[in-house]
Design a protein around this motif. Structure first.
Motif, mmCIF file in Angstrom:
data_model
loop_
_atom_site.group_PDB
_atom_site.id
_atom_site.type_symbol
_atom_site.label_atom_id
_atom_site.label_comp_id
_atom_site.label_asym_id
_atom_site.label_seq_id
_atom_site.Cartn_x
_atom_site.Cartn_y
_atom_site.Cartn_z
ATOM 1 N N GLU A 122 26.774 22.969 27.252
ATOM 2 C CA GLU A 122 25.993 23.906 28.066
ATOM 3 C C GLU A 122 24.599 24.105 27.480
ATOM 4 O OE1 GLU A 122 29.441 26.832 29.940
ATOM 5 O OE2 GLU A 122 28.546 27.313 27.998
ATOM 6 N N ASN A 123 24.520 24.152 26.157
ATOM 7 C CA ASN A 123 23.226 24.416 25.510
ATOM 8 C C ASN A 123 22.268 23.232 25.604
ATOM 9 O OD1 ASN A 123 21.752 26.532 24.146
ATOM 10 N ND2 ASN A 123 21.721 25.175 22.362
ATOM 11 N N LEU A 124 22.763 22.070 25.978
ATOM 12 C CA LEU A 124 21.874 20.927 26.175
ATOM 13 C C LEU A 124 20.842 21.232 27.259
ATOM 14 C CD1 LEU A 124 24.449 17.985 26.023
ATOM 15 C CD2 LEU A 124 22.768 18.605 24.272
ATOM 16 N N ALA A 125 21.230 22.015 28.243
ATOM 17 C CA ALA A 125 20.296 22.385 29.316
ATOM 18 C C ALA A 125 19.137 23.207 28.758
ATOM 19 C CB ALA A 125 21.032 23.162 30.406
ATOM 20 N N GLU A 126 19.442 24.128 27.844
ATOM 21 C CA GLU A 126 18.391 24.959 27.248
ATOM 22 C C GLU A 126 17.490 24.122 26.343
ATOM 23 O OE1 GLU A 126 16.062 28.252 26.554
ATOM 24 O OE2 GLU A 126 17.619 27.917 28.072
ATOM 25 N N ILE A 127 18.091 23.211 25.584
ATOM 26 C CA ILE A 127 17.307 22.320 24.717
ATOM 27 C C ILE A 127 16.353 21.482 25.564
ATOM 28 C CG2 ILE A 127 17.473 20.307 23.191
ATOM 29 C CD1 ILE A 127 20.146 21.549 22.181
ATOM 30 N N LYS A 128 16.870 20.943 26.639
ATOM 31 C CA LYS A 128 16.065 20.121 27.548
ATOM 32 C C LYS A 128 14.914 20.953 28.141
ATOM 33 C CE LYS A 128 16.778 16.907 31.398
ATOM 34 N NZ LYS A 128 17.793 16.333 32.312
ATOM 35 N N LYS A 129 15.234 22.175 28.540
ATOM 36 C CA LYS A 129 14.225 23.069 29.124
ATOM 37 C C LYS A 129 13.106 23.352 28.124
ATOM 38 C CE LYS A 129 13.725 27.864 30.693
ATOM 39 N NZ LYS A 129 14.452 29.142 30.929
ATOM 40 N N GLN A 130 13.472 23.696 26.887
ATOM 41 C CA GLN A 130 12.476 24.022 25.867
ATOM 42 C C GLN A 130 11.613 22.811 25.517
ATOM 43 O OE1 GLN A 130 11.713 27.049 24.788
ATOM 44 N NE2 GLN A 130 13.296 27.865 26.152
ATOM 45 N N LEU A 131 12.198 21.633 25.512
ATOM 46 C CA LEU A 131 11.418 20.416 25.256
ATOM 47 C C LEU A 131 10.377 20.207 26.348
ATOM 48 C CD1 LEU A 131 14.235 18.007 24.018
ATOM 49 C CD2 LEU A 131 12.204 18.673 22.704
ATOM 50 N N LYS A 132 10.790 20.408 27.587
ATOM 51 C CA LYS A 132 9.855 20.211 28.699
ATOM 52 C C LYS A 132 8.740 21.241 28.665
ATOM 53 C CE LYS A 132 12.714 17.652 31.939
ATOM 54 N NZ LYS A 132 13.219 17.536 33.310
ATOM 55 N N LEU A 133 9.045 22.460 28.252
ATOM 56 C CA LEU A 133 8.016 23.480 28.130
ATOM 57 C C LEU A 133 6.968 23.097 27.088
ATOM 58 C CD1 LEU A 133 10.119 26.787 28.357
ATOM 59 C CD2 LEU A 133 8.458 25.928 30.037
ATOM 60 N N ARG A 134 7.399 22.321 26.115
ATOM 61 C CA ARG A 134 6.466 21.872 25.075
ATOM 62 C C ARG A 134 5.830 20.520 25.417
ATOM 63 N NH1 ARG A 134 8.412 23.626 19.069
ATOM 64 N NH2 ARG A 134 9.525 25.544 19.571
ATOM 65 N N GLY A 135 6.154 19.993 26.591
ATOM 66 C CA GLY A 135 5.519 18.755 27.042
ATOM 67 C C GLY A 135 6.246 17.490 26.649
ATOM 68 N N TYR A 136 7.543 17.594 26.323
ATOM 69 C CA TYR A 136 8.313 16.423 25.917
ATOM 70 C C TYR A 136 9.424 16.173 26.933
ATOM 71 C CZ TYR A 136 5.890 16.710 21.473
ATOM 72 O OH TYR A 136 4.913 16.731 20.506
ATOM 73 N N ASP A 137 9.440 14.954 27.453
ATOM 74 C CA ASP A 137 10.417 14.598 28.490
ATOM 75 C C ASP A 137 11.295 13.436 28.020
ATOM 76 O OD1 ASP A 137 11.638 14.994 30.923
ATOM 77 O OD2 ASP A 137 10.331 13.577 31.984
ATOM 78 N N VAL A 138 11.616 13.438 26.739
ATOM 79 C CA VAL A 138 12.410 12.352 26.165
ATOM 80 C C VAL A 138 13.831 12.376 26.724
ATOM 81 C CG1 VAL A 138 13.066 13.780 24.173
ATOM 82 C CG2 VAL A 138 13.154 11.283 23.993
ATOM 83 N N PRO A 139 14.402 11.216 27.075
ATOM 84 C CA PRO A 139 15.800 11.195 27.538
ATOM 85 C C PRO A 139 16.754 11.673 26.444
ATOM 86 C CG PRO A 139 14.678 9.143 28.106
ATOM 87 C CD PRO A 139 13.767 9.886 27.187
ATOM 88 N N LEU A 140 17.676 12.532 26.832
ATOM 89 C CA LEU A 140 18.668 13.052 25.894
ATOM 90 C C LEU A 140 20.024 12.396 26.154
ATOM 91 C CD1 LEU A 140 17.850 16.885 25.874
ATOM 92 C CD2 LEU A 140 16.935 15.065 24.391
ATOM 93 N N ILE A 141 20.759 12.193 25.076
ATOM 94 C CA ILE A 141 22.086 11.568 25.139
ATOM 95 C C ILE A 141 23.080 12.518 24.498
ATOM 96 C CG2 ILE A 141 23.487 9.580 24.447
ATOM 97 C CD1 ILE A 141 20.752 8.074 24.071
#
Length: 659
Positions: free
Chosen positions: A83-102
């Protein structure tokens, strides 16, 4: 379905044994960064932070991306982490990073099914995902085995359908250390078992018309890892598949050892055009893995633009038949010449022709510690066997067991030739040539315009010859392998020392990686009776690298081997600190293999490849293993190392550290 024409593979696993040619796989889209096909070989790594610590995971991911990481893997051992992967992904995008997560999944299908709706790719381990590992031997009837496959199908198919619906890629990642009891009972602890473990899951995906797959065959034993990947390619092609490959040596360790071991395994496969994404698994910060991976990958970007053709008469001497099995290790049979070749472990030759040879202490860098008081040398476990002096005559007496090699004309002028031997080019031999009665070195380049049949007379005459094989080819490993195959074709059984020289301006770190790849690939296939890495930068490092390569290929053991995982969010102790602590007290135990695992995901299985294991099983709790057998459970971490040493002593494998 993407078109794929079944092709004839050389050696059963690659396009061309002699010329660099990348094996064409289907493309897989991972969050917009496509792997496989003709796309670049991608570089990835894995976070070591607690997945529930969003800030730490985001910041570490950013450091990895800044270092050049293209995919970032994060462990999701349970629903809450998924579930927390969604928050990690969100915070990365807020910082300008759109790296694919696995998302890295092992025992929890429900976490995988949730993660597949959030991230760009999920990794599942067939041995853990729907199976079990208790080291039980089970006998199956055909119907019982099929029933087990049906059980797996029912458990795995929901994830496949979710990935298909959401456009999520999947890695089916077999690990040598976590094969299920079912696979182990049927196939044993083998590359065949690893391949079948993955193929069962791949066939389920194919039945659901899901093809967004990447496959891996990881092991800490480089020979097993290489054989498994090769066998996987052969098996996939037979079943009309060409899924991209994720390459990695698992639990490679840290420092020089981890880098050499990774380069041996990954590089051997890259040399033959296999691999679409790689991860170098070091027991260090994940961003430290990226420069190593990038150095390995970038070499093949250049390779594809260089001249591909291996030009040499030697290729014309090859038989169409391959005289070795790339799926099983067998050392090439040779005669033995003065402790070189035969069943003797490969020798190490170091070039000291450019060194100042006025002081016996200079040999310390080669493992010979001189005592002026006793006027004798003490040998370390990594003492070189041969030194090349060229035309440089030493002003002191060298150790009696260190063979000295001189250029032929200089050797002729030496009065006392005891332990001194000549080296010359095959073209320099004439009827007046003087042979040493014990040992003669002949250097041959793969680029020489030479008929190998001319060497047959020397074998017939019983000359004591060791060949030194060098190359100037851009695809040197393949050219040298072609030479070995040509020797087999001509039934020439001379021992061969493999020699490589790299550009003088190449960084020492890259010299080590390239050498580990080039030598490692040949030793992994059973070729070579010695190693000669010629580089003037630092003979201490060159000597250490040579022994490290032989250790990584398991062809000569000269030190303790540490099978330590690279850490992740599951890890129950500081792996870097613990590895260094264990290393500081056990690094003198030549030949002993110690596994250091942060959790139980692969720990018990990898213990099967280690003599002793130190595995985290809870906060401040360690389980100790002897092989794959649990010896002590829930040992407090403050006492665990002492108890591990007591276990080694109990088995009679302990020696006191000198100095």
């Amino acid at each position: 379905m993407e078109q794929f024409s079944n092709q004839k593979l050389k050696g059963g696993y690659c396009n061309d044994l002699n010329n660099y040619s990348r094996f064409l796989t289907r493309e897989v889209n991972v969050g917009g960064i496509i792997m496989g096909g003709n796309n670049p070989i991608r570089v990835q790594s894995m976070t070591t932070t607690d997945t529930m610590n969003t800030l730490a995971t985001v910041e570490q991911t950013i450091r990895m991306v800044e270092a050049g990481c293209e995919y970032v893997r994060i462990t999701a051992p349970s629903i809450k982490e998924a579930e927390n992967l969604a928050e990690i992904k969100k915070q990365l995008k807020l910082r300008g990073y759109d790296v694919p997560l696995i998302a890295d999944i092992h025992f929890t299908p429900n976490a995988a099914e949730l993660a597949a709706r959030i991230v760009e790719k999920v990794r599942v381990n067939p041995g853990n995902y729907a199976d079990k590992k208790k080291f039980e031997e089970i006998e199956y009837t055909a119907s019982a085995y099929e029933a087990e496959l049906e059980r797996i199908r029912k458990k795995f198919t929901p994830l496949v359908k979710i990935c298909k619906e959401y456009g999520t890629a999947m890695r089916i990642g077999t690990n040598h250390g976590s094969l299920s009891d079912r696979i182990m009972s049927h196939y044993g602890d083998t590359p065949e078992g690893m391949v079948e473990s993955a193929m069962e899951f791949i066939r389920i995906c194919e039945a659901e018309s899901f093809h967004n797959l990447v496959i891996s065959m990881k092991a800490s034993n480089t020979q097993i890892m290489v054989q498994a990947y090769r066998l996987l390619v052969q098996t996939m092609v037979k079943e009309n598949m060409n899924y991209p490959l994720h390459l990695g040596v698992t639990e490679a360790g840290d420092g020089e050892d981890g880098r050499i071991k990774s380069a041996v395994g990954i590089g051997t496969l890259l040399e033959d055009g296999l691999g679409d994404t790689i991860r170098v698994s070091l027991t260090e910060e994940p961003e430290a893995e990226i420069p190593v991976a990038r150095a390995l990958v970038d070499r093949y970007v250049r390779r594809s633009t260089e001249s591909k053709k291996v030009e040499s008469k030697i290729l014309n001497d090859q038989s169409e038949n391959v005289h070795y099995s790339p799926f099983n290790y067998t050392r090439r049979k040779t005669n033995s010449v003065l402790n070189i070749g035969g069943a003797i472990p490969p020798v190490v030759c170091i070039d000291i022709s450019g060194e100042n040879l006025k002081d016996p202490y200079m040999l310390t860098s080669l493992g010979y510690n001189y005592s002026a008081l006793l006027d004798k040398y003490n040998l370390s476990d990594q003492a070189a066997d041969i030194v090349f002096l060229g035309d440089n005559l030493p002003s002191f007496t060298l150790p009696g067991n260190l063979k000295q090699v001189y250029n032929y004309k200089t050797w002729l002028e030496i009065e006392d030739k005891e332990n001194c031997y000549p080296i010359f080019n095959a073209k320099e031999i004439d009827v007046n040539h003087v042979w040493d009665e014990h040992l003669n070195f002949i250097e041959i380049s793969t680029n020489d315009d030479l008929e190998l049949s001319n060497l047959k007379n020397y074998q017939t005459e019983g000359k004591n010859i060791v060949l030194v094989l060098s190359t100037e080819s851009s695809h040197g490993m393949a050219a040298q392998r072609a030479f070995f195959l040509a020797l087999e074709n001509h039934q020439l059984d001379f021992p061969v020392i493999i020699k490589r020289t790299y550009q003088s301006d190449l960084l020492l770190e890259n010299v080590k990686l390239y050498a580990s790849t080039d030598f490692g690939a040949l030793f992994t296939d059973g070729f070579g009776d010695g190693i000669w890495l010629s580089n003037p930068q630092n003979i201490v490092e060159i000597n250490s690298t040579c022994f490290g390569i032989l250790q990584a290929t398991r062809t000569r053991i000269s030190k303790t081997e540490y099978i330590s995982c690279p850490s992740c969010g599951r890890t129950l102790f500081d792996l870097q600190e613990t590895t260094q602590m264990i290393r500081s007290r056990t690094d003198h135990l030549k030949g002993v293999k110690i596994g250091i695992m942060g959790c139980i995901v692969n720990g018990p299985g990898e213990m099967a490849d280690a003599d002793y294991g130190y595995v985290g099983t809870g906060p401040d709790k360690i389980t100790l293993y002897r092989g794959k057998e649990v010896v002590k459970k829930s040992v407090h971490s403050s006492n665990a190392l002492d108890e591990l040493i007591d276990l080694i002593k109990e088995d009679g494998n302990w020696v006191e550290k000198l100095g």
